[in-house]
Design an enzyme around this catalytic site. Structure first.
Site, PDB file in Angstrom:
ATOM      1  N   ARG A 299      36.220   1.684  -3.552  1.00  0.00           N
ATOM      2  CA  ARG A 299      34.991   2.455  -3.373  1.00  0.00           C
ATOM      3  C   ARG A 299      33.922   1.559  -2.771  1.00  0.00           C
ATOM      4  O   ARG A 299      34.061   0.337  -2.742  1.00  0.00           O
ATOM      5  CB  ARG A 299      34.518   3.036  -4.709  1.00  0.00           C
ATOM      6  CG  ARG A 299      34.119   2.001  -5.753  1.00  0.00           C
ATOM      7  CD  ARG A 299      33.880   2.678  -7.095  1.00  0.00           C
ATOM      8  NE  ARG A 299      33.544   1.717  -8.135  1.00  0.00           N
ATOM      9  CZ  ARG A 299      32.314   1.357  -8.460  1.00  0.00           C
ATOM     10  NH1 ARG A 299      31.293   1.885  -7.798  1.00  0.00           N
ATOM     11  NH2 ARG A 299      32.089   0.477  -9.413  1.00  0.00           N
TER      12      ARG A 299
ATOM     13  N   GLY B  48      35.399  -5.682 -12.275  1.00  0.00           N
ATOM     14  CA  GLY B  48      34.729  -4.395 -12.321  1.00  0.00           C
ATOM     15  C   GLY B  48      33.486  -4.407 -11.459  1.00  0.00           C
ATOM     16  O   GLY B  48      33.378  -5.142 -10.495  1.00  0.00           O
ATOM     17  N   CYS B  49      32.492  -3.576 -11.844  1.00  0.00           N
ATOM     18  CA  CYS B  49      31.279  -3.509 -11.050  1.00  0.00           C
ATOM     19  C   CYS B  49      30.210  -4.374 -11.679  1.00  0.00           C
ATOM     20  O   CYS B  49      30.348  -4.880 -12.777  1.00  0.00           O
ATOM     21  CB  CYS B  49      30.787  -2.063 -10.947  1.00  0.00           C
ATOM     22  SG  CYS B  49      30.411  -1.308 -12.537  1.00  0.00           S
ATOM     23  N   GLY B  50      29.096  -4.524 -11.018  1.00  0.00           N
ATOM     24  CA  GLY B  50      28.016  -5.320 -11.563  1.00  0.00           C
ATOM     25  C   GLY B  50      27.185  -5.914 -10.457  1.00  0.00           C
ATOM     26  O   GLY B  50      27.499  -5.809  -9.287  1.00  0.00           O
TER      27      GLY B  50
ATOM     28  N   ARG C 180      37.693  -6.319  -5.811  1.00  0.00           N
ATOM     29  CA  ARG C 180      37.258  -5.798  -4.510  1.00  0.00           C
ATOM     30  C   ARG C 180      36.129  -6.636  -3.926  1.00  0.00           C
ATOM     31  O   ARG C 180      36.070  -6.865  -2.713  1.00  0.00           O
ATOM     32  CB  ARG C 180      36.834  -4.336  -4.641  1.00  0.00           C
ATOM     33  CG  ARG C 180      35.778  -4.063  -5.677  1.00  0.00           C
ATOM     34  CD  ARG C 180      35.679  -2.568  -6.013  1.00  0.00           C
ATOM     35  NE  ARG C 180      34.784  -2.347  -7.140  1.00  0.00           N
ATOM     36  CZ  ARG C 180      33.482  -2.110  -7.019  1.00  0.00           C
ATOM     37  NH1 ARG C 180      32.951  -2.053  -5.814  1.00  0.00           N
ATOM     38  NH2 ARG C 180      32.733  -1.935  -8.080  1.00  0.00           N
TER      39      ARG C 180
END
Length: 292
Positions: A219, A120-122, A191
């Protein structure tokens, strides 16, 4: 001793695996079949014997991942500071053992970071707000980018994503030259990992990252822009949207940022003067279809 024996007997994991599934459609159950799933494996990055980060990654091109992560996280300044790299497989996952320059290792210990990579993001576990912004020097951009060449690269990208074609669950990061030709592609379930793999691959080649752009299938988050800028890449093109913070970072670092890149359209969020709005390529043969 028993654990060490088990680890040595393991077969290195592959990038995908086959699993039995049931498929359902509107007219009822289908027969049992087999699906192909992308692998994600715990990967520990170990510097001079000290584990620094554990992330979930697709277990391919791990040397590129380790080097790219080290460069994009500011652990190393260049390839010469990496003295050795070994990959060890165990029952729990994979350890990438790196020997780095003592000065870089001392700086790493002083940062007191506890990282936990994920799909995920972070912000990779930075332990204070002043650890967020790390792009201090503006990137050096090459010649202006042609919109038509970006369109061609986007069109060609799918043909260079075998793992995504097989599993439907992998991201890609590609390096595209100023003529729209794809030179390297790296895939991963994450990603960030895909981009780090690309950065590592480029660093091993000693390649100049100013002429051309990085193309990612995801993204463009703040961290993706930051990694691109720290790698000396002058432009980032994403198939999806950027975040507002990513745009601000791109503007402050002089990086050209493009989002929603399609085969016939794109949106320039930073560095608009660095993108030429020319006509799309007329010939099919001109598309970016060369992988080196």
């Amino acid at each position: 001793m028993q654990r060490e024996h088990l680890a040595s007997a393991l077969t290195p994991p592959k990038q995908a695996c086959h699993v039995p599934v049931w498929r359902v459609c509107a007219d009822g159950w289908q027969r049992s079949t087999v699906d192909v799933l992308v692998e994600e494996t715990p990967v520990a990055l170990v510097y001079n014997g000290i584990s620094h980060a554990v992330m979930l990654a697709t277990p391919t091109e791990l040397d590129d991942l380790a080097l790219g992560f080290s460069l994009s996280e500011g652990i190393l300044d260049d390839l010469s500071q990496l003295y050795g790299l070994d990959i060890e497989h165990s029952a729990d996952g994979i350890s990438i053992m790196m020997e780095i320059a003592s000065r870089q290792f001392h700086s790493l210990k002083n940062r007191r970071r506890a990282l936990a990579g994920r799909t995920g993001c972070g912000l990779c576990g930075v332990d204070s707000l002043d650890g967020v912004a790390r792009c201090q020097t503006p990137v050096s951009r090459g010649a202006a980018l042609s919109a038509s060449r970006i369109f061609a690269a986007v069109k060609a990208l799918e043909r260079h994503q075998p793992l995504r074609q097989t599993t439907g669950a992998a991201h890609a990061a590609a390096w595209v030259d100023a003529d729209g030709v794809i030179h390297q592609v790296r895939e991963d379930v994450g990603r960030h990992n895909a981009l780090d793999k690309l950065i590592g691959a480029r660093a091993r080649l000693g390649a100049d990252n100013r002429e051309g752009f990085a193309l990612v299938s995801s993204r463009a988050s703040y961290e993706m822009v930051q990694k691109t800028a720290l790698a000396g890449m002058g432009a980032l093109v994403a198939l999806s949207a950027p975040t507002a913070l990513a745009v601000r970072l791109a503007e402050s670092s002089g990086l050209t940022l493009v989002g929603f890149a399609r085969q016939h359209s794109l949106v320039v969020y930073a560095g608009a003067s660095h993108v030429l709005a020319d006509m799309p390529l007329a010939r099919e043969g001109d598309s970016a279809d060369t992988l080196r």
